[in-house]
Design a protein around this motif. Structure first.
Motif, PDB file in Angstrom:
ATOM      1  N   GLU A   2       1.067  -1.287   0.092  1.00 59.64           N
ATOM      2  CA  GLU A   2       0.042   0.173  -0.054  1.00 59.64           C
ATOM      3  C   GLU A   2       0.557   1.333  -0.036  1.00 59.64           C
ATOM      4  OE1 GLU A   2       0.205  -2.518   2.193  1.00 59.64           O
ATOM      5  OE2 GLU A   2       0.212  -1.425   4.257  1.00 59.64           O
ATOM      6  N   ASN A  22      -6.186   2.061   1.734  1.00 57.72           N
ATOM      7  CA  ASN A  22      -6.738   0.980   2.695  1.00 57.72           C
ATOM      8  C   ASN A  22      -6.523  -0.278   2.177  1.00 57.72           C
ATOM      9  OD1 ASN A  22      -8.110   0.507   4.872  1.00 57.72           O
ATOM     10  ND2 ASN A  22      -9.236   2.350   4.713  1.00 57.72           N
ATOM     11  N   VAL A  23      -6.062  -1.092   2.842  1.00 57.77           N
ATOM     12  CA  VAL A  23      -5.921  -2.453   2.557  1.00 57.77           C
ATOM     13  C   VAL A  23      -6.835  -3.750   3.060  1.00 57.77           C
ATOM     14  CG1 VAL A  23      -4.068  -4.242   1.876  1.00 57.77           C
ATOM     15  CG2 VAL A  23      -3.414  -1.983   2.762  1.00 57.77           C
ATOM     16  N   THR A  24      -7.269  -4.324   2.536  1.00 61.25           N
ATOM     17  CA  THR A  24      -8.089  -5.415   2.713  1.00 61.25           C
ATOM     18  C   THR A  24      -7.366  -6.652   2.440  1.00 61.25           C
ATOM     19  OG1 THR A  24     -10.066  -4.238   2.220  1.00 61.25           O
ATOM     20  CG2 THR A  24     -10.458  -6.389   2.959  1.00 61.25           C
ATOM     21  N   GLU A  25      -6.743  -7.472   3.384  1.00 63.04           N
ATOM     22  CA  GLU A  25      -6.038  -8.670   3.054  1.00 63.04           C
ATOM     23  C   GLU A  25      -6.925  -9.654   3.096  1.00 63.04           C
ATOM     24  OE1 GLU A  25      -2.955  -8.886   2.809  1.00 63.04           O
ATOM     25  OE2 GLU A  25      -1.930  -7.198   3.456  1.00 63.04           O
ATOM     26  N   LYS A  26      -6.900 -10.571   2.120  1.00 58.09           N
ATOM     27  CA  LYS A  26      -7.752 -11.903   1.975  1.00 58.09           C
ATOM     28  C   LYS A  26      -6.815 -12.963   1.845  1.00 58.09           C
ATOM     29  CE  LYS A  26     -11.547  -9.798  -0.148  1.00 58.09           C
ATOM     30  NZ  LYS A  26     -12.487  -9.386  -1.607  1.00 58.09           N
ATOM     31  N   SER A  30      -4.692  -9.213  -1.773  1.00 55.62           N
ATOM     32  CA  SER A  30      -5.037  -8.151  -0.936  1.00 55.62           C
ATOM     33  C   SER A  30      -5.619  -7.271  -1.950  1.00 55.62           C
ATOM     34  CB  SER A  30      -3.642  -7.302  -0.316  1.00 55.62           C
ATOM     35  OG  SER A  30      -2.377  -8.136  -0.630  1.00 55.62           O
ATOM     36  N   VAL A  31      -6.612  -6.502  -1.284  1.00 56.66           N
ATOM     37  CA  VAL A  31      -7.116  -5.441  -2.071  1.00 56.66           C
ATOM     38  C   VAL A  31      -6.849  -3.955  -1.693  1.00 56.66           C
ATOM     39  CG1 VAL A  31      -9.547  -4.448  -2.903  1.00 56.66           C
ATOM     40  CG2 VAL A  31      -9.169  -6.879  -2.667  1.00 56.66           C
ATOM     41  N   ILE A  32      -6.177  -3.260  -2.482  1.00 53.47           N
ATOM     42  CA  ILE A  32      -5.687  -1.914  -1.969  1.00 53.47           C
ATOM     43  C   ILE A  32      -6.742  -0.954  -2.521  1.00 53.47           C
ATOM     44  CG2 ILE A  32      -3.949  -0.179  -2.073  1.00 53.47           C
ATOM     45  CD1 ILE A  32      -1.740  -2.512  -2.323  1.00 53.47           C
ATOM     46  N   GLN A  33      -7.150  -0.177  -1.688  1.00 51.39           N
ATOM     47  CA  GLN A  33      -8.269   0.834  -1.973  1.00 51.39           C
ATOM     48  C   GLN A  33      -7.440   2.190  -1.943  1.00 51.39           C
ATOM     49  OE1 GLN A  33     -12.070   0.099  -1.793  1.00 51.39           O
ATOM     50  NE2 GLN A  33     -12.448   1.939  -2.650  1.00 51.39           N
TER      51      GLN A  33
END
Lengths: 77, 206
Positions: A2, A22-26, A30-33
Motif C-alpha cells: 500500500e 486502505n488494505v483489505t487482506e484476504k 490483498s485489495v488496496i483501495q
C-alpha cells in the motif's frame, strides 16, 4: 504494497494531502483501495485507464515476492 | 512549487534566510522582490525591511530521481541510480542485483514505471522533458534484438513476396524497427491497428 500505491499516487495528483490508501487482506490476495480528491481522479486513471494500468503493472511486479495477488481499486473521497 | 516569503534589512539578507529554510542554493531558486527595503530617515526612523518571495525551480531530473528512490526503497531493491541529461532528454540507468522484476515481461514493468515517472516529473512543467529508464542495459539489448529481428523478417518478406506482420509493440520499439529498415528499397514498413495492439507490417516492394 500500500505504501507503493501511496507514493505513486501522491507523485501524480495535485492534492497529495487528500490521498489515502486502505488494505483489505484476504487469504490469497490483498485489495488496496486508493482514494484521491474528485478533481484528481483523472490523474490516477488517465485516458482509457492508461495511468491506472501502469500503476497496477508496477504494483503487480512488487507483489511477486509476496506471492499474493494484489488488486488496486480507485475511488474518489 | 515550493516557495517562502522572507524579510531582511537588505534583499540579500532576506534571500539568504529563505535559502537556509529551503535548504537549496542560489542557482536553484527564482527570487521575486515584493518590497524594497528603505533606510528611512537617519537610517532608523521609518526604516522598512525588504521582502522577497523565493521559489524553488522545479527540476524534472531531480524529481524523477527522488520518486525512483522512494519506489525502489519500498520494493526492497538495492539499486544504484545514474542520471544523465542531454538535449534529447534525461536518461536514468539503474544497476543492482535482482532487478529482473523491474523489467518484467518484454519490459512491461519498466515501461509502466517510465510512464509514471514521466507524468510525475513533468507535472506543471512548461517544457516537458523525455525521461528514459533503463535497467542493467535492457533497452540497449532489446534494441539490438529488434534490429536483428527487423533484418531477418525483411528478408522473409522479400523472399516470400508477401507481407510479414510483427507482434504488437509500443511506439519506442516500433521506431527502432522503422529506422532499421527505412534505407532499404526492396521492402517498406508501416504500422497498423490501435495502441496497445499497434503493430508493424513489412511489405515487399514490387
Amino acid at each position: 504494497m500500500e505504501e507503493l500505491v501511496e507514493i505513486l499516487a501522491k507523485a501524480l495528483v495535485d492534492q497529495p494531502e487528500h490521498v489515502s490508501v486502505n488494505v483489505t487482506e484476504k487469504e490469497k490476495s490483498s485489495v488496496i483501495q486508493l482514494r484521491v480528491a474528485p478533481e484528481d481522479m483523472g490523474k490516477v486513471i488517465g485516458k482509457h485507464g492508461r495511468i491506472a494500468k501502469a500503476m497496477r503493472t508496477v504494483v503487480k511486479a512488487a507483489a511477486i515476492k509476496e506471492r499474493k495477488k494484489v488488486f488496486v481499486e480507485i475511488d474518489s473521497i | 512549487m515550493t516557495d517562502v516569503e522572507k524579510t531582511g534589512k537588505t534583499i540579500d539578507e532576506a534571500v539568504e534566510k529563505a535559502l537556509t529554510e529551503l535548504r537549496v542554493s542560489r542557482d536553484e531558486v527564482e527570487v521575486e522582490i515584493l518590497e524594497q527595503p528603505s533606510k528611512g530617515l537617519f537610517g532608523f526612523l521609518g526604516s522598512k525591511p525588504g521582502k522577497v518571495k523565493v521559489s524553488v525551480i522545479e527540476n524534472p531530473s531531480l524529481k524523477a530521481n527522488d520518486l525512483l528512490e522512494k519506489v525502489l526503497d519500498v520494493m526492497d531493491l538495492e539499486v544504484e541510480i545514474d542520471v544523465k541529461q542531454d538535449e534529447h532528454g534525461i536518461f536514468i540507468s539503474m544497476q543492482g542485483p535482482d532487478l529482473g522484476i523491474l523489467i518484467g515481461r518484454r519490459g512491461e514493468t519498466l515501461d509502466a514505471l517510465q510512464y509514471l515517472v514521466n507524468l510525475s516529473s513533468n507535472k506543471d512543467q512548461e517544457h516537458k522533458q523525455r525521461i528514459i529508464l533503463d535497467v542493467e542495459g535492457y533497452r540497449k539489448r532489446r534494441e539490438e534484438t529488434l534490429r536483428g529481428l527487423a533484418i531477418k523478417l525483411a528478408e522473409k518478406a522479400k523472399q516470400k513476396g508477401r507481407n510479414v506482420v510483427l507482434e504488437p509493440m509500443n511506439s519506442q520499439e516500433r521506431r527502432i524497427i522503422h529506422t532499421t529498415l527505412q534505407s532499404r528499397n526492396d521492402i517498406y514498413t508501416f504500422s497498423e491497428g490501435e495502441d496497445p495492439y499497434r503493430k508493424i507490417v513489412i511489405s515487399p516492394r514490387k
